[in-house]
Design a protein around this motif. Structure first.
Motif, PDB file in Angstrom:
ATOM      1  N   UNK A   1      12.398  -9.565 -13.256  1.00 47.44           N
ATOM      2  CA  UNK A   1      13.456  -8.627 -13.215  1.00 47.44           C
ATOM      3  C   UNK A   1      13.750  -7.703 -12.208  1.00 47.44           C
ATOM      4  N   UNK A   2      14.148  -6.370 -12.574  1.00 48.54           N
ATOM      5  CA  UNK A   2      14.474  -5.568 -11.447  1.00 48.54           C
ATOM      6  C   UNK A   2      13.423  -4.601 -11.460  1.00 48.54           C
ATOM      7  N   UNK A   3      12.327  -4.852 -12.211  1.00 49.85           N
ATOM      8  CA  UNK A   3      11.264  -3.919 -12.649  1.00 49.85           C
ATOM      9  C   UNK A   3      10.576  -3.181 -11.449  1.00 49.85           C
ATOM     10  N   UNK A   4      10.018  -1.761 -11.616  1.00 54.50           N
ATOM     11  CA  UNK A   4       9.449  -1.145 -10.558  1.00 54.50           C
ATOM     12  C   UNK A   4       7.973  -1.301 -10.658  1.00 54.50           C
ATOM     13  N   UNK A   5       7.495  -1.772  -9.666  1.00 52.26           N
ATOM     14  CA  UNK A   5       6.003  -2.032  -9.585  1.00 52.26           C
ATOM     15  C   UNK A   5       5.220  -1.065  -8.422  1.00 52.26           C
ATOM     16  N   UNK A   6       3.928  -0.963  -8.734  1.00 52.88           N
ATOM     17  CA  UNK A   6       3.217   0.176  -7.808  1.00 52.88           C
ATOM     18  C   UNK A   6       2.047  -0.801  -7.165  1.00 52.88           C
ATOM     19  N   UNK A   7       1.990  -0.910  -5.831  1.00 51.63           N
ATOM     20  CA  UNK A   7       0.822  -1.541  -5.111  1.00 51.63           C
ATOM     21  C   UNK A   7       0.213  -0.035  -4.730  1.00 51.63           C
ATOM     22  N   UNK A   8      -1.038   0.565  -5.464  1.00 50.61           N
ATOM     23  CA  UNK A   8      -1.601   1.713  -5.133  1.00 50.61           C
ATOM     24  C   UNK A   8      -2.261   1.786  -3.861  1.00 50.61           C
ATOM     25  N   UNK A   9      -2.737   0.531  -3.320  1.00 43.35           N
ATOM     26  CA  UNK A   9      -3.318   0.262  -2.123  1.00 43.35           C
ATOM     27  C   UNK A   9      -2.692  -0.562  -1.193  1.00 43.35           C
ATOM     28  N   UNK A  10      -1.575  -0.127  -0.729  1.00 49.01           N
ATOM     29  CA  UNK A  10      -0.891  -1.448  -0.120  1.00 49.01           C
ATOM     30  C   UNK A  10      -1.216  -1.903   1.146  1.00 49.01           C
ATOM     31  N   UNK A  11      -2.290  -1.128   1.935  1.00 47.81           N
ATOM     32  CA  UNK A  11      -2.992  -1.527   3.219  1.00 47.81           C
ATOM     33  C   UNK A  11      -2.222  -2.262   4.214  1.00 47.81           C
TER      34      UNK A  11
ATOM     35  N   UNK B   1      11.675  -6.288   3.590  1.00 53.10           N
ATOM     36  CA  UNK B   1      11.998  -6.118   2.086  1.00 53.10           C
ATOM     37  C   UNK B   1      12.707  -4.500   1.909  1.00 53.10           C
ATOM     38  N   UNK B   2      13.016  -4.213   3.067  1.00 51.93           N
ATOM     39  CA  UNK B   2      13.264  -2.749   3.088  1.00 51.93           C
ATOM     40  C   UNK B   2      13.859  -2.056   1.936  1.00 51.93           C
ATOM     41  N   UNK B   3      15.140  -2.575   1.441  1.00 50.50           N
ATOM     42  CA  UNK B   3      15.763  -1.945   0.464  1.00 50.50           C
ATOM     43  C   UNK B   3      14.922  -1.699  -0.867  1.00 50.50           C
ATOM     44  N   UNK B   4      14.154  -2.633  -1.075  1.00 53.84           N
ATOM     45  CA  UNK B   4      13.244  -2.853  -2.302  1.00 53.84           C
ATOM     46  C   UNK B   4      11.936  -1.933  -2.201  1.00 53.84           C
ATOM     47  N   UNK B   5      11.628  -1.469  -1.293  1.00 58.29           N
ATOM     48  CA  UNK B   5      10.223  -0.735  -1.122  1.00 58.29           C
ATOM     49  C   UNK B   5      10.440   0.536  -0.835  1.00 58.29           C
ATOM     50  N   UNK B   6       9.716   1.618  -1.421  1.00 57.95           N
ATOM     51  CA  UNK B   6       9.807   2.781  -1.043  1.00 57.95           C
ATOM     52  C   UNK B   6       8.154   3.333  -0.825  1.00 57.95           C
ATOM     53  N   UNK B   7       7.870   3.641   0.374  1.00 69.56           N
ATOM     54  CA  UNK B   7       6.480   4.034   0.721  1.00 69.56           C
ATOM     55  C   UNK B   7       6.226   5.493   0.359  1.00 69.56           C
ATOM     56  N   UNK B   8       4.877   5.812  -0.044  1.00 73.57           N
ATOM     57  CA  UNK B   8       4.623   6.953  -0.526  1.00 73.57           C
ATOM     58  C   UNK B   8       2.865   7.098   0.191  1.00 73.57           C
TER      59      UNK B   8
ATOM     60  N   UNK C   1       9.391  -2.005  -5.489  1.00 72.65           N
ATOM     61  CA  UNK C   1       7.935  -1.689  -5.219  1.00 72.65           C
ATOM     62  C   UNK C   1       7.860  -0.242  -4.676  1.00 72.65           C
ATOM     63  N   UNK C   2       6.759   0.399  -5.248  1.00 78.91           N
ATOM     64  CA  UNK C   2       6.372   1.707  -4.862  1.00 78.91           C
ATOM     65  C   UNK C   2       5.176   1.328  -3.930  1.00 78.91           C
ATOM     66  N   UNK C   3       5.053   1.395  -2.701  1.00 78.41           N
ATOM     67  CA  UNK C   3       4.039   1.113  -1.688  1.00 78.41           C
ATOM     68  C   UNK C   3       3.210   2.347  -1.237  1.00 78.41           C
ATOM     69  N   UNK C   4       1.912   2.433  -1.878  1.00 76.01           N
ATOM     70  CA  UNK C   4       1.250   3.680  -1.934  1.00 76.01           C
ATOM     71  C   UNK C   4       0.029   3.416  -1.090  1.00 76.01           C
ATOM     72  N   UNK C   5      -0.391   4.313  -0.001  1.00 77.62           N
ATOM     73  CA  UNK C   5      -1.698   4.484   0.433  1.00 77.62           C
ATOM     74  C   UNK C   5      -2.019   5.764   1.053  1.00 77.62           C
ATOM     75  N   UNK C   6      -3.236   6.133   0.669  1.00 81.45           N
ATOM     76  CA  UNK C   6      -3.832   7.561   1.269  1.00 81.45           C
ATOM     77  C   UNK C   6      -3.897   7.397   2.553  1.00 81.45           C
ATOM     78  N   UNK C   7      -3.914   6.474   3.426  1.00 80.38           N
ATOM     79  CA  UNK C   7      -4.169   6.377   4.881  1.00 80.38           C
ATOM     80  C   UNK C   7      -2.850   6.263   5.548  1.00 80.38           C
ATOM     81  N   UNK C   8      -2.472   7.425   6.405  1.00 77.62           N
ATOM     82  CA  UNK C   8      -1.317   7.210   7.124  1.00 77.62           C
ATOM     83  C   UNK C   8      -1.162   5.907   7.984  1.00 77.62           C
ATOM     84  N   UNK C   9      -2.012   5.414   8.709  1.00 73.42           N
ATOM     85  CA  UNK C   9      -2.273   4.435   9.515  1.00 73.42           C
ATOM     86  C   UNK C   9      -2.154   3.204   8.578  1.00 73.42           C
ATOM     87  N   UNK C  10      -2.673   3.221   7.559  1.00 69.43           N
ATOM     88  CA  UNK C  10      -2.269   1.882   6.851  1.00 69.43           C
ATOM     89  C   UNK C  10      -0.901   1.666   6.277  1.00 69.43           C
ATOM     90  N   UNK C  11      -0.320   2.983   5.901  1.00 69.19           N
ATOM     91  CA  UNK C  11       0.918   3.044   5.469  1.00 69.19           C
ATOM     92  C   UNK C  11       1.991   2.760   6.584  1.00 69.19           C
TER      93      UNK C  11
END
Ligand SMILES: C[S@@+](CC[C@H](N)C(=O)[O-])C[C@H]1O[C@@H](n2cnc3c(N)ncnc32)[C@H](O)[C@@H]1O
Length: 310
Positions: A25-35, A72-79, A52-62
């Motif tokens: 569906x149109x669910x929101x998923x989290x990749x907490x370690x997007x790397x 996939x830009x419109x469907x992904x938000x980076x954090x 997708x909420x794409x998360x990484x603590x490392x700015x280089x990884x993000x």
């Protein structure tokens, strides 16, 4: 850092992780370690309308994930955040999430870049931080009391000669601070002997990395936070690379799957009497021999999955 980052990463247990998440569906998923975005790409390909909420603590990884997932830009938000902070995100708080993935540890890219100091290759700086802030591995080695160093080597590195190694570090730093990988390797060789195996050095370096980044504490906070954020029927998948990480995941999933959480001395069940959900993996799943042959860094991977009750 200059230029575009090549962060290609073979996603460990990728197809199985996505099969368990079963994004729809149109669910929101989290990749907490997007790397490098390997798992994220599989998820976005499998589910054409998922977000997708794409998360990484490392700015280089993000930065690398942004490049890898540009299509996939419109469907992904980076954090840029730690995965235990995801529950504070406004969208996550208001809508909940349909599923989450944690693929713990460091990426091949982080290990391969000597300046990040995750390696014991010659002259690599003793850094190991996933974010530019905070104390580095060198700070820890040069400033921590001997007891603390011994605890890190023993608890996180399962090192039998932890105290002797801690003492050796303290002895050396009295003359000159430890700055690069060779300085720690010299202390390890002195204590464990000249024939010390590469995997033993790696184990001790990994112990420092776990301490520098507070990795177990972040995982301990993240597990209940992600469980709370999951919508009914949502799945949490965790891939860990260390027995201490896997133990935390195993205990949490087991605890959340129990129908009754009353203390044994209570004569009548006074709790909710209903499990919060159930494990989807009876035992941790491991990569096949073929996957390990293609990607040796997958060899210690252990995957567990849990589904919140619907
Ligand atoms: C093994 S790699 C993930 C690779 C990714 N699954 C892929 O397919 O490319 C782990 C990533 O998690 C990030 N990471 C580790 N601990 C984290 C934490 N507490 N919060 C957010 N990111 C973290 C690391 O910076 C690294 O980029």
């Amino acid at each position: 850092m200059t230029g575009r980052v090549d962060f290609r990463h073979e996603p460990v247990l990728g197809p199985r992780a996505i099969e368990l998440l079963a994004p729809t569906g149109e669910g929101l998923y989290v990749d907490g370690t997007v790397g490098g975005g390997g798992h994220a790409r599989l998820l976005l390909e499998r589910c054409p309308d998922c977000r997708l909420l794409a998360v990484d603590r490392d700015p280089e990884a993000l930065e690398a994930a942004r490049a890898a997932l540009a299509g996939y830009a419109p469907r992904v938000r980076f954090l840029q955040a730690r995965f235990d902070e995801v529950g504070d995100d406004r969208e996550v708080r208001s809508d909940g999430i349909a599923g989450a993935l944690l693929d713990l540890g460091v990426s091949s890219h982080q290990i391969d870049r000597d300046h990040r100091g995750f390696t014991f290759r010659a002259q690599a700086p003793l850094d190991m931080r996933m974010t530019p802030e905070g104390a580095s591995a060198a700070d820890l080695l040069n400033d921590a009391p001997v007891d603390e160093l011994a605890r890190v080597f023993r608890e996180y590195g399962e090192e039998r000669r932890a105290r002797a190694l801690a003492r050796e570090v303290v002895r050396r730093r009295a003359t000159a601070p430890l700055r690069v990988s060779d300085d720690l390797v010299a202390a390890i060789v002195r204590v464990l002997g000249p024939g010390v195996a590469a995997q033993d050095k790696a184990r001790i370096f990994q112990a420092l990395r776990i301490a520098v980044n507070g990795e177990l504490e972040a995982l301990e906070r993240a597990l209940p936070a992600l469980r709370n954020a999951l919508r009914d029927g949502g799945v949490l998948v965790v891939i860990s690379y260390h027995s201490l990480e896997d133990r935390l995941v195993k205990h949490s999933f087991r605890e959340w799957s129990r129908a009754c959480v009353c203390p044994p001395e209570l004569p009548v069940c006074g709790c909710r009497g209903r499990a919060l959900g159930r494990s989807l993996t009876r035992k941790p799943e491991r990569p096949s021999a073929g996957e390990v042959a293609n990607n040796p860094r997958a060899r210690s991977a252990l995957l567990r999955a849990w589904r919140k009750a619907a």
